[in-house]
Design a protein around this motif. Structure first.
Motif, mmCIF file in Angstrom:
data_model
loop_
_atom_site.group_PDB
_atom_site.id
_atom_site.type_symbol
_atom_site.label_atom_id
_atom_site.label_comp_id
_atom_site.label_asym_id
_atom_site.label_seq_id
_atom_site.Cartn_x
_atom_site.Cartn_y
_atom_site.Cartn_z
ATOM 1 N N TYR A 94 34.541 37.941 35.538
ATOM 2 C CA TYR A 94 35.904 38.134 36.010
ATOM 3 C C TYR A 94 36.632 36.797 36.034
ATOM 4 N N TYR A 95 37.842 36.814 35.489
ATOM 5 C CA TYR A 95 38.653 35.606 35.392
ATOM 6 C C TYR A 95 39.993 35.812 36.081
ATOM 7 N N CYS A 96 40.488 34.762 36.696
ATOM 8 C CA CYS A 96 41.877 34.776 37.118
ATOM 9 C C CYS A 96 42.659 33.836 36.209
ATOM 10 N N ALA A 97 43.941 34.131 36.087
ATOM 11 C CA ALA A 97 44.811 33.357 35.207
ATOM 12 C C ALA A 97 46.187 33.255 35.853
ATOM 13 N N ALA A 98 46.892 32.196 35.517
ATOM 14 C CA ALA A 98 48.204 31.972 36.132
ATOM 15 C C ALA A 98 49.231 31.604 35.079
ATOM 16 N N ASP A 99 50.435 32.023 35.326
ATOM 17 C CA ASP A 99 51.568 31.613 34.497
ATOM 18 C C ASP A 99 52.840 31.899 35.282
ATOM 19 N N GLN A 100 53.943 31.469 34.741
ATOM 20 C CA GLN A 100 55.186 31.585 35.499
ATOM 21 C C GLN A 100 55.714 33.013 35.533
ATOM 22 N N ARG A 101 55.294 33.838 34.577
ATOM 23 C CA ARG A 101 55.770 35.211 34.543
ATOM 24 C C ARG A 101 54.600 36.180 34.625
ATOM 25 N N LEU A 102 54.793 37.292 35.290
ATOM 26 C CA LEU A 102 53.761 38.319 35.433
ATOM 27 C C LEU A 102 53.576 39.022 34.086
ATOM 28 N N GLY A 103 52.334 39.136 33.657
ATOM 29 C CA GLY A 103 52.075 39.800 32.386
ATOM 30 C C GLY A 103 50.810 40.631 32.457
ATOM 31 N N ARG A 104 50.579 41.422 31.397
ATOM 32 C CA ARG A 104 49.416 42.302 31.319
ATOM 33 C C ARG A 104 48.466 41.926 30.186
ATOM 34 N N THR A 105 48.784 40.920 29.438
ATOM 35 C CA THR A 105 47.911 40.513 28.336
ATOM 36 C C THR A 105 47.452 39.072 28.534
ATOM 37 N N PHE A 106 46.258 38.765 28.022
ATOM 38 C CA PHE A 106 45.717 37.422 28.235
ATOM 39 C C PHE A 106 46.568 36.358 27.557
ATOM 40 N N LYS A 107 47.288 36.717 26.507
ATOM 41 C CA LYS A 107 48.109 35.741 25.797
ATOM 42 C C LYS A 107 49.291 35.265 26.625
ATOM 43 N N GLU A 108 49.613 36.002 27.689
ATOM 44 C CA GLU A 108 50.763 35.638 28.511
ATOM 45 C C GLU A 108 50.421 34.621 29.592
ATOM 46 N N TYR A 109 49.151 34.237 29.681
ATOM 47 C CA TYR A 109 48.721 33.328 30.737
ATOM 48 C C TYR A 109 48.222 32.016 30.152
ATOM 49 N N ALA A 110 48.762 30.924 30.662
ATOM 50 C CA ALA A 110 48.419 29.603 30.130
ATOM 51 C C ALA A 110 47.221 28.977 30.830
ATOM 52 N N TYR A 111 47.008 29.317 32.101
ATOM 53 C CA TYR A 111 45.980 28.650 32.891
ATOM 54 C C TYR A 111 44.899 29.647 33.288
ATOM 55 N N TRP A 112 43.636 29.226 33.129
ATOM 56 C CA TRP A 112 42.505 30.112 33.358
ATOM 57 C C TRP A 112 41.421 29.426 34.176
ATOM 58 N N GLY A 113 40.738 30.222 34.982
ATOM 59 C CA GLY A 113 39.556 29.729 35.659
ATOM 60 C C GLY A 113 38.335 29.872 34.772
ATOM 61 N N GLN A 114 37.184 29.470 35.307
ATOM 62 C CA GLN A 114 35.940 29.490 34.547
ATOM 63 C C GLN A 114 35.229 30.831 34.618
ATOM 64 N N GLY A 115 35.633 31.666 35.531
ATOM 65 C CA GLY A 115 35.051 33.000 35.634
ATOM 66 C C GLY A 115 33.950 33.092 36.672
ATOM 67 N N THR A 116 33.745 34.299 37.165
ATOM 68 C CA THR A 116 32.656 34.586 38.098
ATOM 69 C C THR A 116 32.011 35.895 37.685
ATOM 70 N N GLN A 117 30.681 35.908 37.690
ATOM 71 C CA GLN A 117 29.949 37.083 37.206
ATOM 72 C C GLN A 117 29.870 38.145 38.293
ATOM 73 N N VAL A 118 30.188 39.373 37.913
ATOM 74 C CA VAL A 118 30.006 40.524 38.786
ATOM 75 C C VAL A 118 29.031 41.480 38.097
ATOM 76 N N THR A 119 27.979 41.821 38.802
ATOM 77 C CA THR A 119 26.993 42.754 38.267
ATOM 78 C C THR A 119 26.849 43.922 39.226
ATOM 79 N N VAL A 120 27.036 45.125 38.711
ATOM 80 C CA VAL A 120 26.938 46.328 39.531
ATOM 81 C C VAL A 120 25.702 47.102 39.114
ATOM 82 N N SER A 121 24.807 47.297 40.051
ATOM 83 C CA SER A 121 23.574 48.035 39.759
ATOM 84 C C SER A 121 23.739 49.504 40.102
ATOM 85 N N SER A 122 23.081 50.334 39.328
ATOM 86 C CA SER A 122 23.199 51.781 39.555
ATOM 87 C C SER A 122 22.141 52.289 40.507
#
Length: 122
Positions: A94-122
């Protein structure tokens, strides 16, 4: 420049809950919209949710609407993703991203974190 750091990932059982955090030390963080995305092996990077700078406007992907909630605390320079009733198919980085305008695609965000792993067991 905005530097983002995700935290809160881990292993959780199906049906459980998890809260992810996206923090920054940038002084202008409150001016940025923030989005959450996830990337599972072999799949595209998926948009999950986004929130505008003030927190008054949110946008969700249909796949998580009703289960995930995005929120922000600008006093703490942090955006959260509350994940409820998680499913094995939510397993991803899971990644968070930031930019000056709200968007729904990854191309709309200039700044990104490194990510955090989420694992869901059944």
């Amino acid at each position: 420049q905005v530097q983002l750091v995700e935290s809160g990932g881990g292993l959780v059982q199906a049906g459980g809950s998890l809260r992810l955090s996206c923090a920054t030390s940038g002084r202008t963080f409150s001016l940025y919209a923030v989005g959450w995305f996830r990337h599972a092996p072999g799949k595209e990077r998926d948009f999950l949710a986004a929130i505008n700078w003030g927190g008054g406007i949110t946008n969700y992907a249909d796949s998580v609407k009703g289960r995930f909630t995005i929120s922000r605390d600008n006093a703490k320079n942090t955006v959260y993703l509350q994940m409820n009733n998680v499913k094995p198919e939510d397993t991803a980085v899971y990644y968070c991203a930031a930019d000056q305008r709200l968007g729904r695609t990854f191309k709309e965000y200039a700044y990104w974190g490194q990510g955090t792993q989420v694992t869901v067991s059944s």
